[in-house]
Scaffold this motif. Structure first.
Motif, mmCIF file in Angstrom:
data_model
loop_
_atom_site.group_PDB
_atom_site.id
_atom_site.type_symbol
_atom_site.label_atom_id
_atom_site.label_comp_id
_atom_site.label_asym_id
_atom_site.label_seq_id
_atom_site.Cartn_x
_atom_site.Cartn_y
_atom_site.Cartn_z
ATOM 1 N N GLU A 108 -80.104 8.334 -37.070
ATOM 2 C CA GLU A 108 -79.510 9.396 -37.771
ATOM 3 C C GLU A 108 -78.490 10.199 -37.349
ATOM 4 O OE1 GLU A 108 -82.979 11.932 -35.161
ATOM 5 O OE2 GLU A 108 -82.705 12.433 -37.167
ATOM 6 N N GLY A 110 -77.561 13.298 -37.204
ATOM 7 C CA GLY A 110 -78.020 14.507 -36.592
ATOM 8 C C GLY A 110 -77.885 14.389 -35.092
ATOM 9 N N GLN A 111 -78.534 13.184 -34.819
ATOM 10 C CA GLN A 111 -78.249 12.938 -33.169
ATOM 11 C C GLN A 111 -77.027 13.283 -32.640
ATOM 12 O OE1 GLN A 111 -80.822 10.028 -31.181
ATOM 13 N NE2 GLN A 111 -82.024 9.875 -33.066
ATOM 14 N N ALA A 114 -76.002 16.715 -32.779
ATOM 15 C CA ALA A 114 -76.450 17.476 -31.788
ATOM 16 C C ALA A 114 -75.538 17.266 -30.404
ATOM 17 C CB ALA A 114 -77.997 17.218 -31.387
ATOM 18 N N LEU A 118 -73.525 19.519 -27.876
ATOM 19 C CA LEU A 118 -73.884 19.628 -26.524
ATOM 20 C C LEU A 118 -72.598 19.373 -25.552
ATOM 21 C CD1 LEU A 118 -77.405 17.981 -26.412
ATOM 22 C CD2 LEU A 118 -76.915 20.478 -25.793
ATOM 23 N N PHE A 120 -71.142 16.185 -25.523
ATOM 24 C CA PHE A 120 -71.042 14.989 -24.725
ATOM 25 C C PHE A 120 -69.389 14.264 -25.395
ATOM 26 C CE2 PHE A 120 -75.569 15.332 -24.729
ATOM 27 C CZ PHE A 120 -75.920 14.981 -23.341
ATOM 28 N N GLN A 133 -80.861 2.961 -28.354
ATOM 29 C CA GLN A 133 -81.651 2.759 -29.737
ATOM 30 C C GLN A 133 -81.321 1.768 -30.611
ATOM 31 O OE1 GLN A 133 -82.461 6.982 -31.496
ATOM 32 N NE2 GLN A 133 -80.826 7.584 -30.007
ATOM 33 N N TYR A 208 -90.507 2.089 -27.588
ATOM 34 C CA TYR A 208 -90.762 3.468 -27.380
ATOM 35 C C TYR A 208 -91.223 3.859 -28.867
ATOM 36 C CZ TYR A 208 -86.288 4.045 -29.005
ATOM 37 O OH TYR A 208 -84.860 4.010 -29.347
ATOM 38 N N ASP A 209 -92.156 4.737 -28.981
ATOM 39 C CA ASP A 209 -92.593 5.111 -30.437
ATOM 40 C C ASP A 209 -91.486 6.171 -30.911
ATOM 41 O OD1 ASP A 209 -95.038 3.602 -31.365
ATOM 42 O OD2 ASP A 209 -95.786 4.413 -29.478
ATOM 43 N N GLU A 210 -91.432 6.283 -32.204
ATOM 44 C CA GLU A 210 -90.361 7.064 -32.841
ATOM 45 C C GLU A 210 -91.378 8.182 -33.770
ATOM 46 O OE1 GLU A 210 -86.531 5.672 -33.824
ATOM 47 O OE2 GLU A 210 -87.344 3.746 -33.285
ATOM 48 N N HIS B 104 -83.494 16.935 -33.783
ATOM 49 C CA HIS B 104 -82.615 15.837 -33.299
ATOM 50 C C HIS B 104 -82.880 15.599 -31.716
ATOM 51 C CE1 HIS B 104 -81.347 15.416 -37.344
ATOM 52 N NE2 HIS B 104 -80.423 16.642 -37.339
ATOM 53 N N LEU B 105 -83.699 15.524 -31.677
ATOM 54 C CA LEU B 105 -84.101 15.115 -30.053
ATOM 55 C C LEU B 105 -83.662 13.649 -29.860
ATOM 56 C CD1 LEU B 105 -87.451 16.994 -29.306
ATOM 57 C CD2 LEU B 105 -85.334 17.711 -28.768
ATOM 58 N N PHE B 106 -83.626 13.148 -28.918
ATOM 59 C CA PHE B 106 -83.181 11.672 -28.403
ATOM 60 C C PHE B 106 -84.433 10.956 -28.324
ATOM 61 C CE2 PHE B 106 -79.414 13.998 -26.504
ATOM 62 C CZ PHE B 106 -78.806 14.027 -27.665
ATOM 63 N N PRO B 107 -84.798 10.141 -29.092
ATOM 64 C CA PRO B 107 -86.095 9.563 -29.323
ATOM 65 C C PRO B 107 -86.378 8.553 -27.900
ATOM 66 C CG PRO B 107 -85.011 8.382 -30.631
ATOM 67 C CD PRO B 107 -84.213 9.606 -30.470
ATOM 68 N N HIS B 108 -85.251 8.072 -27.332
ATOM 69 C CA HIS B 108 -85.590 6.882 -26.194
ATOM 70 C C HIS B 108 -85.563 7.538 -25.081
ATOM 71 C CE1 HIS B 108 -81.389 7.814 -26.741
ATOM 72 N NE2 HIS B 108 -81.013 7.223 -25.698
ATOM 73 N N MET B 109 -85.517 9.133 -24.888
ATOM 74 C CA MET B 109 -85.652 9.454 -23.557
ATOM 75 C C MET B 109 -86.687 10.512 -23.388
ATOM 76 S SD MET B 109 -81.728 11.009 -23.146
ATOM 77 C CE MET B 109 -80.216 9.799 -23.594
ATOM 78 N N LEU B 117 -79.612 15.637 -19.607
ATOM 79 C CA LEU B 117 -78.498 14.816 -19.764
ATOM 80 C C LEU B 117 -77.001 15.453 -19.962
ATOM 81 C CD1 LEU B 117 -77.986 11.846 -20.190
ATOM 82 C CD2 LEU B 117 -77.876 12.209 -22.900
ATOM 83 N N LYS B 150 -92.555 11.446 -24.371
ATOM 84 C CA LYS B 150 -91.301 11.204 -25.205
ATOM 85 C C LYS B 150 -91.589 12.129 -26.562
ATOM 86 C CE LYS B 150 -89.279 7.665 -23.423
ATOM 87 N NZ LYS B 150 -89.572 6.052 -23.562
ATOM 88 N N PHE B 152 -91.712 11.614 -29.646
ATOM 89 C CA PHE B 152 -92.842 11.149 -30.559
ATOM 90 C C PHE B 152 -94.150 11.950 -30.613
ATOM 91 C CE2 PHE B 152 -93.999 7.990 -27.763
ATOM 92 C CZ PHE B 152 -95.372 7.738 -27.907
ATOM 93 N N ARG B 166 -82.993 22.005 -24.489
ATOM 94 C CA ARG B 166 -82.049 21.406 -24.464
ATOM 95 C C ARG B 166 -80.513 22.026 -24.613
ATOM 96 N NH1 ARG B 166 -81.341 16.218 -28.480
ATOM 97 N NH2 ARG B 166 -81.048 17.982 -29.942
#
Ligand SMILES: Nc1ncnc2c1ncn2[C@@H]1O[C@H](COP(=O)(O)OP(=O)(O)OP(=O)(O)O)[C@@H](O)[C@H]1O
Ligand SMILES: [Mg+2]
Lengths: 210, 246
Positions: A108, A110-111, A114, A118, A120, A133, A208-210, B104-109, B117, B150, B152, B166
């Motif tokens: 997405e 949006g990440q 975001a 921040l 980056f 991901q 990892y779950d999403e 919009h969090l980072f799902p893998h972290m 981060l 996580k 989720f 964050r």
């Protein structure tokens, strides 16, 4: 049977080198193809699209024949294996490119937004946020391609390079026996089994779950 | 503390998508320690204002000034909008935080990694310091026991507080919220009001977009009503509560 195995394995070098070289070169090239395809620079995008269309839309066997037997007719000569590497790397880069493209597009936007706010940098966003991901999401599709690649290495017989299938065929003709075909089949099965297990393991690691 | 410092100012902000004029002459200010809400019907242009302020969208005209720096500036000589360069925007964004409607969090972290981060990568803080700071922030938001989870596995309200952590861990001066109560129940809404008021007390400026009239009434110092891309009315919370009652 043991001696058939030993004789067939004399072709293993070729099989393995086609496999390894194709993977090592086509994966990064696939990333490049995906990036160009998503570049939003119209000309590049169209070129990448055309490239993918041609390489995925024609048989790999035809591509090998074209490079090894066709191009010399207009004065471009490759030695056997280089022709094979060329065809395989460009063919697989097209497939991997599409896999990566869909993976990148599935994240997405949006990440990224975001992350931008921040502070980056684009490089940090790509390496720390998008890439992990994309790897996770594309791993099953990549695994399928890698297994197809194991089996596709047999296409190399067309240029007369001595990979395992050609060795098996030679022995079968010489001794009038079908055992070498079974042996070579088992070798492919073992290879694909090992790769399947390996990908299962990696998938579980990045899961990892999403 | 000087409570009069203007953190955000828009002057004649104008934005169109193609021929569609979405923002038309938007003028407002937001000072340190102030909570300002933008309300208005769906499609009025509220989200677009936030996106212009944070540099995600380029305005078609007018000025946006965040913490005395221009995000975009209308140049009368050339009749064009000059946007902050990449580096300027990077600096400006150090004063900005934004909590998105979908977080919009980072799902893998993990939760903790989501919060640390930016500290380690953007602010080059050491891992230990970043961790300490992040844990303090998470604890203050009631997430002390979720650091290793996580995203989720979190509820909507928890995800939102991670998103707040964050954004706030880098001490932004201006924090923007898009629809902060959309996924929250009443109890969580009073929590978020308290969190926002606490931030404001410490001098943070807060800009909120919301449909939720009671929330807006209870959290804001000032309320701006938008209609068809314009600010048509400015209200105090008591003006506003009369208006919504009638
Ligand atoms: N990227 C875009 N491209 C084209 N039009 C857009 C874009 N983003 C927003 N718009 C249009 O701008 C107008 C205002 O949208 P905006 O999202 O700012 O409204 P909003 O006030 O936040 O509404 P809501 O309360 O539903 O979130 C809408 O008509 C929308 O269709
Ligand atoms: Mg909106």
């Amino acid at each position: 049977m043991g001696s058939y195995f030993v004789q067939i394995m004399q072709g293993f070098n070729v099989t393995l080198s086609v496999f390894v070289i194709t993977l090592v070169l086509s994966l990064p090239l696939g990333v490049v193809v995906a990036i160009i395809r998503l570049s939003k620079i119209c000309v590049f995008e169209k070129i990448a699209e055309l490239y993918i269309w041609i390489l995925r839309g024609t048989p790999l066997l035809l591509q090998i024949i074209f490079i090894y037997f066709g191009l010399p007719l207009i004065g471009i000569k490759f030695d056997r294996l280089n022709a094979v590497y060329f065809a395989f790397v460009f063919n697989y880069a097209a497939y991997f490119g599409e896999i990566f493209r869909s993976g990148i597009q599935s994240i997405e936007r949006g990440q990224t937004e975001a992350a931008n706010i921040l502070g980056f940098t684009p490089f940090q966003i790509n390496t720390k946020i998008i890439l992990p991901q994309v790897i996770k999401r594309t791993l099953p599709a990549i695994g399928n391609e890698v297994i197809t690649l194991v089996k596709d290495t047999s296409l190399v017989y067309i240029v007369g390079a001595s990979e395992i299938l050609k060795m098996a065929k030679g022995i079968a003709n010489r001794d009038a026996t079908l055992v070498p075909y079974i042996v070579v089949g088992v070798i492919y099965l073992v290879l694909t089994y090992v790769i399947t297990k390996l990908f299962d393991k990696i998938e579980r690691k990045v899961q990892y779950d999403e | 503390m000087n409570n009069n410092h203007i953190l955000l100012k828009t002057e004649g902000l104008y934005k169109k998508f193609g021929e569609n004029v979405v923002l038309n002459n938007i003028n407002f200010e937001l000072k340190e320690g102030e909570v300002v809400s933008l309300v208005g019907k769906s499609g009025a242009g509220k989200t677009t204002i936030l996106r212009c302020i944070t540099g995600l969208e380029k305005p078609s005209g007018g000025n946006i000034i965040v913490d005395d720096k221009y995000v975009s500036k209308f140049d009368e000589k050339t009749n064009t909008v000059v946007n902050a360069s990449k580096n300027e925007l990077h600096e400006i964004r150090k004063s900005l935080g934004m909590v998105f409607q979908n977080y919009h969090l980072f799902p893998h972290m993990t939760v903790l990694q989501n919060v640390t981060l930016a500290l380690t990568e953007v602010y080059k803080m050491s891992k230990e310091d970043a961790k300490e700071k992040a844990i303090d922030m998470l604890k203050s938001l009631g997430l002390g026991d979720k650091t290793d989870s996580k995203p989720f596995s979190l509820s909507g309200g928890q995800k939102q507080r991670v998103a707040i952590a964050r954004s706030c861990v880098t001490n932004p001066k201006l924090l923007c919220f898009d629809e902060p109560t959309a996924a929250l129940d009443t109890a969580l809404i009073s929590d978020i009001i308290k969190i926002i008021r606490d931030f404001a007390k410490k001098g943070m400026g807060i800009l909120i977009i919301s449909h939720d009239e009671r929330f807006v009434r209870d959290v804001s110092d000032r309320i701006l009503l938008m209609k068809d891309g314009q600010i048509v009315e400015e209200m105090t919370p008591s003006d506003f509560s009369e208006k919504i009652r009638s």
